[in-house]
Design a protein around this motif. Structure first.
Motif, PDB file in Angstrom:
ATOM      1  N   PRO A   1      12.516   2.847 -18.742  1.00 34.66           N
ATOM      2  CA  PRO A   1      11.361   2.122 -18.209  1.00 34.66           C
ATOM      3  C   PRO A   1      11.775   0.799 -17.584  1.00 34.66           C
ATOM      4  O   PRO A   1      12.664   0.110 -18.091  1.00 34.66           O
ATOM      5  N   GLN A   2      11.090   0.449 -16.482  1.00 30.74           N
ATOM      6  CA  GLN A   2      11.446  -0.732 -15.700  1.00 30.74           C
ATOM      7  C   GLN A   2      10.391  -1.832 -15.804  1.00 30.74           C
ATOM      8  O   GLN A   2       9.252  -1.604 -16.199  1.00 30.74           O
ATOM      9  N   THR A   3      10.806  -3.026 -15.395  1.00 29.14           N
ATOM     10  CA  THR A   3       9.976  -4.224 -15.408  1.00 29.14           C
ATOM     11  C   THR A   3      10.251  -4.978 -14.108  1.00 29.14           C
ATOM     12  O   THR A   3      11.387  -4.935 -13.620  1.00 29.14           O
ATOM     13  N   PRO A   4       9.263  -5.661 -13.523  1.00 30.52           N
ATOM     14  CA  PRO A   4       7.941  -6.050 -14.016  1.00 30.52           C
ATOM     15  C   PRO A   4       6.874  -5.003 -13.720  1.00 30.52           C
ATOM     16  O   PRO A   4       7.096  -4.073 -12.936  1.00 30.52           O
ATOM     17  N   ARG A   5       5.692  -5.214 -14.306  1.00 32.61           N
ATOM     18  CA  ARG A   5       4.604  -4.274 -14.159  1.00 32.61           C
ATOM     19  C   ARG A   5       3.271  -5.022 -14.183  1.00 32.61           C
ATOM     20  O   ARG A   5       3.210  -6.221 -14.489  1.00 32.61           O
ATOM     21  N   ASP A   6       2.206  -4.298 -13.883  1.00 26.50           N
ATOM     22  CA  ASP A   6       0.853  -4.816 -14.046  1.00 26.50           C
ATOM     23  C   ASP A   6       0.489  -4.637 -15.509  1.00 26.50           C
ATOM     24  O   ASP A   6       0.306  -3.503 -15.978  1.00 26.50           O
TER      25      ASP A   6
END
Length: 289
Positions: free
Chosen positions: A61-66
Motif C-alpha cells: 500500500p502507498q501513501t499519500p491518500r485521501d
C-alpha cells in the motif's frame, strides 16, 4: 475497460442493424458485421491500453491518500507499528503543501512537485498573517500549507538527518510510524511554535520523543502505507512499509518559529520538501478499518 469494449461492440451492431433491411440478414452481411465489431473492439482496446497509466501492482500500500476515503484494494499486509510513545523519534521534516487530502486540507494546489493540498482557511487569512518574513527556513512563505512528518522507528536509533537515521546499520526489519499534522503557515507569534513541537526530548520513557504533537486537530486516521516524496508516483512505488497516523484538521503555525528551528536542529532541515501526488488507484491503497 469491459464496459468500454461492450459499448463499442453494441454501437457497431446498432449501426449494422440500422443499415439492414427488415428481412433476414444475409450470411455475408453477418460476417461483415462481425468483422466490423472485432475491428472496433481492437481499436478501443489499443486506446485504453496506451492511455492507462502503469501501476506498480507488485508493491504494498502507498501513501499519500485521501484520508476521508476508506476504499482500498491492496491486500499486502505488515505488522502495525506500536504507538509513537513506545518508539524512537528519528526524523522530522516538512512538505509544501499537504501530501494527503483531508477534511481540513482539501484545496487542490496543482499536480507539480510543489503542488498537493492547501488548508481550507487559506483564503481567509488577514493581511498581517500574510506579511512576508525572511529567514533561515526556505521553501515556504506565509499563506502556504505544510505537512509535518514526525518519523518514529523501533530501532535503537538517535534522531538524525534523513530517513536513513530511522534504519541505522545493524537494525533489521524495523517498524516505522509517521505522525502527520498539516499546518497553515502565518506570520503571527501567537500561532503555534514549531521549536516546541520539533524539540527532541531525550529518553522519555526510554525513547526519544517529540516536544509536542497537536492533539486538538481531530481524531487521527491510521492506516498502512509507504514513504512519500516527489520521487514516487503510481508507476514508481515506495517499497517501505509505514504505519501512518494523520490528523484531519489544520492548525496555524508561526513562520518565525520555522526560521528559528532552521538555524540549528539535529535533523539538519533548512528547507521544506516537495510532495508526492495523491495516490488514487484503489489497487495501491490499503482499506482503512
Amino acid at each position: 475497460m469491459n464496459k468500454v469494449l461492450g459499448a463499442a461492440a453494441a454501437s457497431a451492431l446498432l449501426v449494422a442493424c440500422v443499415n439492414s433491411t427488415s428481412t433476414e440478414v444475409a450470411e455475408d452481411e453477418t460476417e461483415a458485421v462481425i468483422a466490423e465489431v472485432e475491428e472496433v473492439v481492437e481499436e478501443v482496446a489499443e486506446i485504453v491500453e496506451t492511455s492507462a497509466p502503469d501501476l506498480c501492482l507488485d508493491a504494498g500500500p502507498q501513501t499519500p491518500r485521501d484520508i476521508s476515503s476508506v476504499v482500498g484494494l491492496n491486500t499486502v499486509t505488515f505488522p502495525k507499528a506500536p504507538p509513537s510513545s513506545s518508539m524512537n523519534l528519528c526524523n522530522i521534516h516538512t512538505h509544501t503543501n499537504a501530501e494527503h487530502k483531508g477534511p481540513g486540507f482539501s484545496v487542490f494546489v496543482d499536480a507539480t512537485d510543489n503542488g498537493g493540498y492547501a488548508c481550507n482557511e487559506t483564503a481567509d487569512l488577514t493581511e498581517a498573517e500574510l506579511k512576508p518574513s525572511e529567514g533561515a527556513y526556505k521553501g515556504v512563505v506565509p499563506g502556504q500549507t505544510i505537512e509535518v512528518h514526525w518519523v518514529h522507528t523501533t530501532c535503537d536509533a538517535m534522531p538524525g538527518e534523513g530517513l536513513g537515521a530511522c534504519v541505522p546499520e545493524g537494525c533489521t526489519d524495523p517498524l516505522l510510524r509517521v505522525e502527520a499534522q498539516t499546518f497553515l503557515v502565518v506570520n503571527d507569534e501567537a500561532a503555534l511554535d514549531f521549536t516546541e513541537m520539533a524539540a527532541v526530548i531525550e529518553e522519555k520513557g526510554g525513547f526519544y520523543q517529540a516536544g509536542m504533537i497537536p492533539s486538538d486537530t481531530g481524531v487521527p486516521v491510521t492506516f498502512p502505507g509507504s514513504t512519500t516524496g516527489p520521487s514516487y508516483t503510481q508507476a514508481v512505488c515506495s517499497p517501505a512499509q509505514v504505519t501512518w497516523n494523520v490528523r484531519p484538521m489544520c492548525a496555524k503555525l508561526d513562520i518565525n518559529s520555522l526560521h528559528a528551528w532552521a538555524e540549528g536542529n539535529v535533523f539538519n532541515e533548512t528547507k521544506s520538501h516537495g510532495v508526492r501526488q495523491l495516490v488514487t488507484a484503489p489497487e495501491l491503497l490499503s482499506p482503512i478499518q
